[in-house]
Design an enzyme around this catalytic site. Structure first.
Site, PDB file in Angstrom:
ATOM      1  N   GLU A   2     -19.323  -9.959  -0.966  1.00  0.00           N
ATOM      2  CA  GLU A   2     -19.181 -11.224  -0.245  1.00  0.00           C
ATOM      3  C   GLU A   2     -20.152 -12.288  -0.758  1.00  0.00           C
ATOM      4  O   GLU A   2     -20.805 -12.981   0.017  1.00  0.00           O
ATOM      5  CB  GLU A   2     -19.379 -10.973   1.250  1.00  0.00           C
ATOM      6  CG  GLU A   2     -18.433  -9.912   1.801  1.00  0.00           C
ATOM      7  CD  GLU A   2     -18.817  -9.419   3.176  1.00  0.00           C
ATOM      8  OE1 GLU A   2     -19.450 -10.182   3.936  1.00  0.00           O
ATOM      9  OE2 GLU A   2     -18.488  -8.262   3.511  1.00  0.00           O
ATOM     10  N   HIS A  60     -20.048 -18.116  -2.673  1.00  0.00           N
ATOM     11  CA  HIS A  60     -21.095 -19.136  -2.757  1.00  0.00           C
ATOM     12  C   HIS A  60     -21.054 -19.927  -4.064  1.00  0.00           C
ATOM     13  O   HIS A  60     -21.779 -20.915  -4.193  1.00  0.00           O
ATOM     14  CB  HIS A  60     -22.477 -18.491  -2.634  1.00  0.00           C
ATOM     15  CG  HIS A  60     -22.811 -18.011  -1.260  1.00  0.00           C
ATOM     16  ND1 HIS A  60     -22.862 -18.844  -0.167  1.00  0.00           N
ATOM     17  CD2 HIS A  60     -23.126 -16.766  -0.800  1.00  0.00           C
ATOM     18  CE1 HIS A  60     -23.209 -18.146   0.907  1.00  0.00           C
ATOM     19  NE2 HIS A  60     -23.346 -16.883   0.557  1.00  0.00           N
TER      20      HIS A  60
END
Length: 302
Positions: free
Chosen positions: A156, A160
């Protein structure tokens, strides 16, 4: 003079307030400012592994995270003598666990210098300095030679990055021929209306330092454009049911609302509410992916 927490939080809010293009333009400041603010509270409330995992009856949160990491290590076939790269390794939770259980050497790459230093400290404490290396760097411009790793994984973290095509191309570059790209990614649902994205996805991006979120279909195309084959996005067994996890996150938010000691805690509670709301309405997803670089790893049959 160091910034106060209030000033730092306001500066982060200003960085996050723009649209996808604006956030992408200053993604380094966006991401590092976010993690400088929240890492201590992440460690307090979530431990050293900053990702999600399905909660099963009787399992603790820590057990669930460890199971997720063990599943990935086994699915990737990691074992002694292999090398792996953890993209967005944070304070080193998954990298250290995977190095410990698999015997592989794991290199962690993270954009936030403070989190890299914490990971190195944890490696020393756990006696895993010889099996791990933690490097400060940008996933879009990886400081590694071509064909350096057998496996590249992320929990995860690619969400970003500002240019996800470039990130997957970098992963392909540093993988050995036949190497595996594998992990979990934050995604927006396919087929959302503009209104749904504004109402549900945009708050998640602003609270969690995300330049933008791609979709499952978008992720599959990004992997193919990077030259990967055997692309899988959304394996049901690997992804799991996160319903109980969203309940747990809401429980933490309920607890956080009982404290008024920190503007950052209040900010994180608001972010948790935005995340679980988007997840329950199907606008936010966490999906598993894997894909292989063409070629054959040394020692493997074609």
């Amino acid at each position: 003079m160091a910034e106060t927490t209030e000033v730092s939080l306001e500066r982060y809010r200003q960085l996050a307030a723009g649209d996808d293009s604006a956030r992408s333009g200053h993604y380094r400041d966006l991401v590092t400012s976010y993690y400088d603010l929240v890492t201590d509270l992440y460690l307090e409330g979530w431990g050293a592994s900053h990702h999600f995992a399905p909660l099963k009856p009787g399992d603790s949160h820590v057990d669930a995270l460890a199971a997720r990491q063990r599943f990935l290590a086994e699915r990737a076939g990691l074992c002694p003598g292999m090398t792996a790269l953890d993209v967005g390794s944070g304070v080193g939770g998954p990298a250290l666990n995977i190095a410990g259980i698999s015997g592989a050497h794991v290199t962690g790459l993270d954009l936030t210098p403070g989190r890299v230093e914490r990971a190195r400290g944890r490696a020393r404490e756990l006696g895993l300095e010889e099996r791990t290396t933690f490097v400060h760097g940008d996933a879009m411009y990886m400081p590694f030679e071509d064909a350096s790793f057998d496996v590249v994984y992320a929990f995860e973290a690619i969400c970003h990055t500002a240019d996800k095509d470039r990130t997957h191309a970098e992963i392909a570059r540093v993988l050995k021929p036949g190497g595996l790209s594998i992990g979990y990614e934050w995604l927006a649902g396919d087929g959302l209306t503009d209104g749904e994205r504004r109402r549900l996805v945009e708050p998640v991006c602003r609270y969690y330092a995300l330049p933008h979120l791609t979709t499952p279909g978008g992720l599959a195309e990004q992997l193919r454009r990077a030259g990967f084959t055997g692309v899988v996005v959304g394996d049901a067994e690997a992804t799991g049911d996160l319903t109980a996890t969203w309940d747990y996150l809401d429980q933490l938010a309920d607890l956080g609302e009982q404290f008024d000691d920190s503007p950052v805690r209040k900010f994180m509670v608001q972010g948790a509410r935005a995340l679980t709301r988007a997840a329950r309405e199907g606008a936010f997803l966490i999906e598993f992916w894997e894909a292989r670089k063409p070629g054959t790893l040394p020692g493997r049959d074609s």
